[in-house]
Each structure stands twice: as structure tokens, then as C-alpha cells.
Design a protein around this motif. Structure first.
Motif, PDB file in Angstrom:
ATOM      1  N   ARG A   1      -7.310   7.660 -13.329  1.00  0.00           N
ATOM      2  CA  ARG A   1      -8.378   6.684 -13.046  1.00  0.00           C
ATOM      3  C   ARG A   1      -7.921   5.277 -13.372  1.00  0.00           C
ATOM      4  NH1 ARG A   1     -11.699  10.819 -15.190  1.00  0.00           N
ATOM      5  NH2 ARG A   1     -11.626   9.821 -17.251  1.00  0.00           N
ATOM      6  N   LEU A   2      -7.262   5.128 -14.514  1.00  0.00           N
ATOM      7  CA  LEU A   2      -6.772   3.802 -14.900  1.00  0.00           C
ATOM      8  C   LEU A   2      -5.746   3.292 -13.883  1.00  0.00           C
ATOM      9  CD1 LEU A   2      -6.691   1.509 -16.961  1.00  0.00           C
ATOM     10  CD2 LEU A   2      -4.911   2.777 -18.183  1.00  0.00           C
ATOM     11  N   MET A   3      -4.863   4.189 -13.454  1.00  0.00           N
ATOM     12  CA  MET A   3      -3.849   3.786 -12.474  1.00  0.00           C
ATOM     13  C   MET A   3      -4.492   3.435 -11.135  1.00  0.00           C
ATOM     14  SD  MET A   3      -0.299   5.719 -11.535  1.00  0.00           S
ATOM     15  CE  MET A   3      -1.144   7.163 -10.901  1.00  0.00           C
ATOM     16  N   LEU A   4      -5.546   4.212 -10.748  1.00  0.00           N
ATOM     17  CA  LEU A   4      -6.237   3.911  -9.497  1.00  0.00           C
ATOM     18  C   LEU A   4      -6.944   2.562  -9.554  1.00  0.00           C
ATOM     19  CD1 LEU A   4      -7.012   4.877  -6.686  1.00  0.00           C
ATOM     20  CD2 LEU A   4      -8.997   6.023  -7.687  1.00  0.00           C
ATOM     21  N   GLN A   5      -7.601   2.277 -10.689  1.00  0.00           N
ATOM     22  CA  GLN A   5      -8.263   0.972 -10.848  1.00  0.00           C
ATOM     23  C   GLN A   5      -7.256  -0.166 -10.824  1.00  0.00           C
ATOM     24  OE1 GLN A   5     -10.384   1.431 -14.521  1.00  0.00           O
ATOM     25  NE2 GLN A   5     -11.938   2.815 -13.655  1.00  0.00           N
ATOM     26  N   ALA A   6      -6.130   0.058 -11.505  1.00  0.00           N
ATOM     27  CA  ALA A   6      -5.094  -0.978 -11.491  1.00  0.00           C
ATOM     28  C   ALA A   6      -4.535  -1.175 -10.087  1.00  0.00           C
ATOM     29  CB  ALA A   6      -3.972  -0.599 -12.456  1.00  0.00           C
ATOM     30  N   SER A   7      -4.420  -0.054  -9.334  1.00  0.00           N
ATOM     31  CA  SER A   7      -3.910  -0.162  -7.957  1.00  0.00           C
ATOM     32  C   SER A   7      -4.882  -0.942  -7.074  1.00  0.00           C
ATOM     33  CB  SER A   7      -3.672   1.227  -7.379  1.00  0.00           C
ATOM     34  OG  SER A   7      -2.703   1.929  -8.142  1.00  0.00           O
TER      35      SER A   7
ATOM     36  N   ALA B   1      -7.064  -3.210  -8.094  1.00  0.00           N
ATOM     37  CA  ALA B   1      -6.973  -4.616  -8.492  1.00  0.00           C
ATOM     38  C   ALA B   1      -5.702  -5.257  -7.939  1.00  0.00           C
ATOM     39  CB  ALA B   1      -7.014  -4.727 -10.015  1.00  0.00           C
ATOM     40  N   ALA B   2      -4.587  -4.503  -8.007  1.00  0.00           N
ATOM     41  CA  ALA B   2      -3.335  -5.040  -7.463  1.00  0.00           C
ATOM     42  C   ALA B   2      -3.415  -5.205  -5.954  1.00  0.00           C
ATOM     43  CB  ALA B   2      -2.174  -4.120  -7.838  1.00  0.00           C
ATOM     44  N   LEU B   3      -4.158  -4.299  -5.273  1.00  0.00           N
ATOM     45  CA  LEU B   3      -4.312  -4.417  -3.828  1.00  0.00           C
ATOM     46  C   LEU B   3      -5.087  -5.680  -3.459  1.00  0.00           C
ATOM     47  CD1 LEU B   3      -3.959  -3.168  -1.023  1.00  0.00           C
ATOM     48  CD2 LEU B   3      -6.089  -1.922  -1.388  1.00  0.00           C
ATOM     49  N   VAL B   4      -6.148  -5.949  -4.227  1.00  0.00           N
ATOM     50  CA  VAL B   4      -6.908  -7.187  -3.977  1.00  0.00           C
ATOM     51  C   VAL B   4      -6.010  -8.404  -4.186  1.00  0.00           C
ATOM     52  CG1 VAL B   4      -8.842  -8.589  -4.768  1.00  0.00           C
ATOM     53  CG2 VAL B   4      -9.106  -6.108  -4.568  1.00  0.00           C
ATOM     54  N   ALA B   5      -5.217  -8.360  -5.272  1.00  0.00           N
ATOM     55  CA  ALA B   5      -4.293  -9.470  -5.518  1.00  0.00           C
ATOM     56  C   ALA B   5      -3.251  -9.568  -4.405  1.00  0.00           C
ATOM     57  CB  ALA B   5      -3.609  -9.287  -6.869  1.00  0.00           C
ATOM     58  N   ALA B   6      -2.801  -8.400  -3.900  1.00  0.00           N
ATOM     59  CA  ALA B   6      -1.818  -8.420  -2.818  1.00  0.00           C
ATOM     60  C   ALA B   6      -2.404  -9.006  -1.541  1.00  0.00           C
ATOM     61  CB  ALA B   6      -1.301  -7.007  -2.564  1.00  0.00           C
ATOM     62  N   VAL B   7      -3.692  -8.679  -1.261  1.00  0.00           N
ATOM     63  CA  VAL B   7      -4.341  -9.260  -0.081  1.00  0.00           C
ATOM     64  C   VAL B   7      -4.390 -10.780  -0.191  1.00  0.00           C
ATOM     65  CG1 VAL B   7      -6.521  -9.424   1.170  1.00  0.00           C
ATOM     66  CG2 VAL B   7      -5.681  -7.190   0.440  1.00  0.00           C
ATOM     67  N   ALA B   8      -4.797 -11.260  -1.370  1.00  0.00           N
ATOM     68  CA  ALA B   8      -4.865 -12.714  -1.569  1.00  0.00           C
ATOM     69  C   ALA B   8      -3.480 -13.336  -1.487  1.00  0.00           C
ATOM     70  CB  ALA B   8      -5.511 -13.019  -2.919  1.00  0.00           C
ATOM     71  N   LEU B   9      -2.492 -12.672  -2.122  1.00  0.00           N
ATOM     72  CA  LEU B   9      -1.129 -13.212  -2.093  1.00  0.00           C
ATOM     73  C   LEU B   9      -0.558 -13.171  -0.683  1.00  0.00           C
ATOM     74  CD1 LEU B   9       1.237 -14.314  -3.720  1.00  0.00           C
ATOM     75  CD2 LEU B   9       1.987 -11.965  -4.129  1.00  0.00           C
TER      76      LEU B   9
ATOM     77  N   MET C   1       0.824  -1.206   0.000  1.00  0.00           N
ATOM     78  CA  MET C   1       0.000   0.000   0.000  1.00  0.00           C
ATOM     79  C   MET C   1       0.863   1.263   0.000  1.00  0.00           C
ATOM     80  SD  MET C   1      -3.006  -1.140   2.671  1.00  0.00           S
ATOM     81  CE  MET C   1      -3.754   0.487   2.646  1.00  0.00           C
ATOM     82  N   LEU C   2       1.929   1.270   0.803  1.00  0.00           N
ATOM     83  CA  LEU C   2       2.816   2.427   0.814  1.00  0.00           C
ATOM     84  C   LEU C   2       3.490   2.625  -0.528  1.00  0.00           C
ATOM     85  CD1 LEU C   2       4.475   2.023   4.343  1.00  0.00           C
ATOM     86  CD2 LEU C   2       2.714   3.667   3.656  1.00  0.00           C
ATOM     87  N   LEU C   3       3.933   1.532  -1.137  1.00  0.00           N
ATOM     88  CA  LEU C   3       4.562   1.633  -2.447  1.00  0.00           C
ATOM     89  C   LEU C   3       3.572   2.126  -3.498  1.00  0.00           C
ATOM     90  CD1 LEU C   3       6.995   1.130  -4.286  1.00  0.00           C
ATOM     91  CD2 LEU C   3       6.214  -1.231  -4.549  1.00  0.00           C
ATOM     92  N   GLY C   4       2.351   1.572  -3.490  1.00  0.00           N
ATOM     93  CA  GLY C   4       1.333   2.001  -4.459  1.00  0.00           C
ATOM     94  C   GLY C   4       0.947   3.457  -4.275  1.00  0.00           C
TER      95      GLY C   4
END
Length: 467
Positions: free
Chosen positions: A157-163, A165-173, A25-28
């Protein structure tokens, strides 16, 4: 759920997952704000360059040339996101688009005064966010240069959506990584726990398996194994010394017993000397029995059970033990009950029979008069279980390990006959047959006897013979 997360491995998994998620989250957030800042700076550079170009036109050709240039750029824009406006000192639009003005830049007007501001352009379909720069000219007129940030906003907006999605993936990972770490730690500790449990049950041959990695767990396994080797060596030394003493003293004690017996036979019956000799013979017999038990225990501990060991039908063995001890128990009104189903185990029938006899002897010895001793045989998937339960005083939980030591007798049982080797022999036989023994509270108190205690359950678990 609270108890579930109180384990060290679960907390470790949670901390790893939380640290991984926080770092992501800090990196994003850092990347998002850095890119937003760069996009804003690029827009400001565009406004500054376009304003400088128009001011050059004004300096070279005056207000008419500037007005013409603004009209030209408005009618034929090089960039569809750029907009221009020229207002006079009275707030009338001279050329370009009707762009909103900020508050008065300076009063009275000061040439070259600039101000950057932002607004939402309601004249567009998407209400584009617009950044603008207003600059005052010498005659009081104002030049406005604007830049719609549709592309920048779309990229954000695109970067926020990607972030997201990446956050959800990071939670799962992170959850997966934490779970794997917790499982790995649990598996490494499970081997140590299983070994400790088997050693506690009396199998001192067990060792903690290592993987040769040299990490903290592997070093811990090596330290524990070294400690067990040291303890095993000390115990073996004590056993060897005890066995040597028993072996060396058995022969002279046997001669002494025979001489005492001869003297007893030569002494007139009823005399005090004969009574003393009979007591001496009985004491010598008890010593010889203790030494015989020590030597038998030593032999059992030195033996191993081969893979071709015969099958022993345990039900018949328990029936014989019940039949042998029933008359002894009946003298005190004790009833021995047998329950369960037949099952086989590989091993030595004589040793297993001796094990059951020792358990029955203890149960009958310490059970109250007119009570019940229960003998049961159960079979499960891979093991068979022999239970011997009584209604006696039981054994305190803090003493249940040391009663298996040689010559160990509790204070409450000091006056009762016996050598203190019975449970040691039982554990040795069970260990030799690949099993273990444990002591529990039984809870079979007799409702008709208010003074009856919870009793003791002795459970011997042995491997079940393959079909």
C-alpha cells in the motif's frame, strides 16, 4: 483547442510528455510487480521452512510430539503473524488456531501432499490477508501453517501510494518538460521566421542568428545565410550591371537628345518630320528619366541612415504631397483625402517626400475617375504608419512581391506610362529608413458605384522618432 495543438512544436511537446509518462508508468509497474513477487516468494519460503520444521518434529516424536509443538507455538508464538493448526482425519481441530482448510488435499489421504492457499482472517481487527500451506500426514491428519501478510500488504500500500504520488509528479514534470521543449523549438524557429519576414518585406541585409552549437537549427541558419549571401551577390551583380549601363548610356543619350532637339527646332512646324522628331525627343526623355531613376535608386540603396538623422514632421510632408497632386487628381474628378495625426520619423525629408509622391502617383494613376484616394498617417508605440488607399483594380496577391522588382509591370498596366521603378524606389527609401512596405486589399469600395473594386492599400511602416 484542436487548432492550438496542430502546431509542430505543440505536438512535439505532447509526444515527449507522453513518452516520458509512459516510460515512468512502465518502470513503476515493473518495480511494483517485482517487489510484490519477491514479498510473496519470501512468505512462501517462510511457510516451507516452518512446515519442514514441524514435519521433522512429527517424524521424530510422532503425532503427540507434533500436537504439543503446535500448541506450544500457538500459545507462545515467535512471530505474531504466524499461525498453526492440526486437524484429524475427520476434520476436528486437535491443536492450534481454527484456520480454514482447503478442499480435501487427496482422497484417500496421501502422506506428504501439500497445497498452498490464501484467505482473509476475519478473527483479526484489520481482516489481514493470510497465506497458508496445508500438508497431509500419514494417518490422514492435516498440518496447516499460516502467515499473515500485514507487513507485506502495508508495504505494498505504501509503495502504491508513493507510485501514485510519483505519477502525479511525473505528469507535472512531463508537462513542464514538454512545454520547455516546445518553447525552445519555437524560439529557435522564431528567429528564422522573423528574418524571413523581414527579407520578404525587402530587407536583404537580414541574416538568421546562430548560436554556434552546431546542431540542426544552427546548421539550418548557416545554410539559409549562405543562400541569402548567394542571392544577395547575384542581385548586387544585376544592380551593378544595370547601374553601369545607365551611367554609361546617359551621356550619349543626352547628346542624342540635344541633337534631336536641335533638328526639331530647325524643322518647319506642322511637318511630318517635326512630328517624328518630337516623338523621338519624348522617347529619349523617357529613357533619360529611366536611367536617372536607376541611378537614384542605386544611390539610395548604397546609403545608410546615421544615428544623428534629423526629425522629419510627416504631417507637413503629407500636406505638401496632397497639395501637389490635388490639381492632377482633380482633372479626373479624383479627391485626395488626408487624415490622421502628426508624427515624426528620423530620416531624409527629400527622400520621404519622393516616396509619398510615388505612392500618390500610382494611386491616382490607377484609381477610377470620380473616386477617392485616401492618405493617412497613424502613430503607434514605436512606429508610424503611412497609408495610401485607392479604389482601383488592386494587385493580385500572387503578384504583390514581384511588383517591387525593377522594371516589373503587370500585364494590365503595360500600356500605361511609367518605367516600372516607382515601387522599387519606394521600397528602397523605406528600407533605408529602417521601415518596410506591404500591399493589402483595402475594402473601401464605393456603394454608389456598383463597378468599383476593393481597391489597394499601400502601407509603409517607419520607426517613430524618440521623444
Amino acid at each position: 483547442m484542436t487548432l492550438h495543438w496542430r502546431s509542430t512544436s505543440r505536438r512535439l511537446a505532447l509526444m515527449v510528455s507522453a513518452a516520458f509518462l509512459l516510460a515512468f508508468m512502465l518502470l513503476g509497474a515493473g518495480v511494483y510487480f517485482a517487489v510484490s513477487h519477491l514479498l510473496g516468494k519470501d512468505g512462501q519460503d517462510v511457510l516451507r521452512l516452518q512446515t519442514a520444521g514441524l514435519l521433522d518434529v512429527a517424524r521424530s516424536g510422532g503425532l503427540p510430539a507434533l500436537r504439543e509443538e503446535v500448541e506450544s507455538r500457538t500459545e507462545q508464538p515467535d512471530d505474531p503473524d504466524s499461525a498453526f493448526a492440526l486437524w484429524d482425519a475427520n476434520g476436528r481441530l486437535l491443536a492450534g488456531a481454527e484456520l480454514p482448510l482447503p478442499l480435501p488435499l487427496a482422497s484417500p489421504p496421501v502422506k506428504g501432499t501439500s497445497r498452498r492457499y490464501e484467505f482473509v482472517d476475519e478473527n483479526t481487527d484489520d481482516d489481514a490477508h493470510t497465506m497458508a500451506q496445508a500438508t497431509q500426514l500419514g494417518d490422514g491428519s492435516t498440518l496447516v501453517v499460516a502467515l499473515r501478510t500485514r507487513a507485506q500488504d502495508g508495504f505494498r500500500r505504501l509503495m502504491l501510494q508513493a507510485s501514485i504520488a510519483a505519477l502525479v509528479a511525473a505528469v507535472a514534470l512531463g508537462a513542464l518538460l514538454g512545454s520547455l521543449i516546445a518553447r525552445w523549438v519555437t524560439e529557435r524557429l522564431r528567429a528564422l521566421d522573423a528574418t524571413a519576414q523581414r527579407i520578404t518585406a525587402g530587407d536583404m541585409t537580414q541574416r538568421v542568428p546562430g548560436d554556434g552549437s552546431g546542431d540542426a537549427f544552427d546548421r539550418l541558419a548557416q545554410r539559409v545565410n549562405s543562400m541569402l549571401d548567394r542571392i544577395g551577390g547575384l542581385m548586387e551583380g544585376v544592380r551593378a550591371a544595370t547601374d553601369h549601363i545607365a551611367h554609361d548610356l546617359r551621356t550619349p543619350l543626352t547628346r542624342l537628345r540635344n541633337r534631336l532637339d536641335d533638328l526639331r527646332e530647325d524643322t518647319p512646324p506642322g511637318s511630318s518630320q517635326r512630328t517624328s522628331l518630337e516623338t523621338a525627343v519624348n522617347d529619349t526623355d523617357q529613357l533619360l528619366g529611366t536611367f536617372a531613376g536607376l541611378l537614384r535608386l542605386s544611390r539610395i540603396e548604397a546609403q545608410t541612415l546615421g544615428p544623428d538623422a534629423p526629425r522629419v514632421p510627416l504631417w507637413r510632408l503629407l500636406e505638401d504631397a496632397q497639395e501637389m497632386y490635388a490639381p492632377i487628381a482633380a482633372d479626373r474628378g479624383i479627391r485626395i483625402e488626408l487624415a490622421g495625426a502628426d508624427a515624426d520619423t528620423p530620416g531624409d525629408a527629400d527622400q520621404l517626400f519622393q516616396m509619398v509622391l510615388n505612392l500618390l502617383d500610382n494611386a491616382v494613376k490607377y484609381a477610377p475617375d470620380a473616386s477617392v484616394v485616401r492618405l493617412a498617417l497613424h502613430s503607434r508605440e514605436h512606429v508610424v504608419i503611412i497609408d495610401v488607399a485607392d479604389q482601383g483594380a488592386g494587385i493580385p496577391e500572387q503578384d504583390r512581391l514581384r511588383v517591387f522588382d525593377r522594371f516589373e509591370r503587370l500585364e494590365a498596366h503595360r500600356g500605361s506610362p511609367g518605367s516600372g521603378l516607382g515601387l522599387s524606389l519606394v521600397r528602397a527609401i523605406a528600407t533605408r529608413h529602417g521601415g518596410h512596405i506591404e500591399l493589402r486589399d483595402h475594402g473601401m469600395s464605393d456603394a454608389s458605384r456598383p463597378d468599383s473594386s476593393r481597391g489597394l492599400l499601400v502601407r509603409v511602416t517607419l520607426p517613430r522618432a524618440a521623444a
